[in-house]
Design an enzyme around this catalytic site. Sequence first.
Site, PDB file in Angstrom:
ATOM      1  N   GLU A 164      -9.231  -2.783   3.745  1.00  0.00           N
ATOM      2  CA  GLU A 164      -8.981  -2.589   5.163  1.00  0.00           C
ATOM      3  C   GLU A 164      -9.799  -1.434   5.725  1.00  0.00           C
ATOM      4  O   GLU A 164     -10.201  -1.461   6.891  1.00  0.00           O
ATOM      5  CB  GLU A 164      -7.480  -2.402   5.382  1.00  0.00           C
ATOM      6  CG  GLU A 164      -6.729  -3.698   5.068  1.00  0.00           C
ATOM      7  CD  GLU A 164      -5.227  -3.533   4.927  1.00  0.00           C
ATOM      8  OE1 GLU A 164      -4.724  -2.408   5.121  1.00  0.00           O
ATOM      9  OE2 GLU A 164      -4.557  -4.537   4.616  1.00  0.00           O
TER      10      GLU A 164
ATOM     11  N   ASP B  83       0.827  -1.212   0.000  1.00  0.00           N
ATOM     12  CA  ASP B  83       0.000   0.000   0.000  1.00  0.00           C
ATOM     13  C   ASP B  83       0.859   1.259   0.000  1.00  0.00           C
ATOM     14  O   ASP B  83       0.640   2.183  -0.798  1.00  0.00           O
ATOM     15  CB  ASP B  83      -0.937   0.004   1.210  1.00  0.00           C
ATOM     16  CG  ASP B  83      -2.067  -1.008   1.095  1.00  0.00           C
ATOM     17  OD1 ASP B  83      -2.339  -1.468  -0.031  1.00  0.00           O
ATOM     18  OD2 ASP B  83      -2.675  -1.337   2.125  1.00  0.00           O
TER      19      ASP B  83
END
Length: 280
Positions: free
Chosen positions: A149, A44
């Site tokens: 997430e 990420d």
Amino acid sequence: MKLTSAALEMDFSEVKTRIVRFIKEYVDNAGAKGIVLGLSGGVDSATTAALCSQAIGGQNVLALLLPEKETFKQQDIDDANTIAEQFQLQTQLCDMTQALDGIYKGIPTFNPADRLCKGNIKARTRMIFLYYYANQQTRIVCGTSDKSETMMGYFTKWGDAAADIAPIIDLYKTQVRKLALHLGIPKELALKPSTPALWPNQLAESELEIKYETLDLILFGLERFMTPQEIAEQLAIDQAIVERVKTRWLANEHKRRLPLPPKLGFRTVGNDFRLPKHTY
């Protein structure tokens, strides 16, 4: 709608173009001198850093490497430096150990055995470092959260979710991995197991109890108003798994919003009092 991996396919060239434009416009409108972000060596942050570099030039992107003694791994530092070198980022190594020890000692009821509360302190301390450099150097803080997430609430409120912009927050984890490969990020980093690194040997998929390949399709179906039964049937999984994901998604809505205000005035900040884009 068929829930297969093909449902998550995107034109990643177009995705890159749109995100790069978004970042550049925000920085320009903010009058900022650059960007600061945390670079952990995971997919990420690596993907976000690469996009920032392409948007405003690596020389204007400061990547903070934020290790601390309990979760330190030299491989993570090496991976972060690989990305920094590839995309010509500025870097600053900030060992958080001393700062964390001071916070632990300063909390009268601190319990080192409570790893969740302790881990959240680490995430929020990272935020303090990022915003210090942002304030000091007139930069904006770029978040690195993904959609999987974020929907699951798998982040620390006012910690890793605290940022001025979040360029990849509308991409599921499996989409971020594909975008990373499209950007030329090494395969071993694009496919590296994800971890918040809040305590030793922490792995995201183990804590979420599901593989991202399955989770992303469940979330994709929920996003499009499919019922848990429909999703379970298409994925050939137990409906209880889908129900568990849906319950967690809904239960964590408070983490995705600004503090909830009562409606008292004509227009309420964060509710129906929003300024147009050009007034960033």
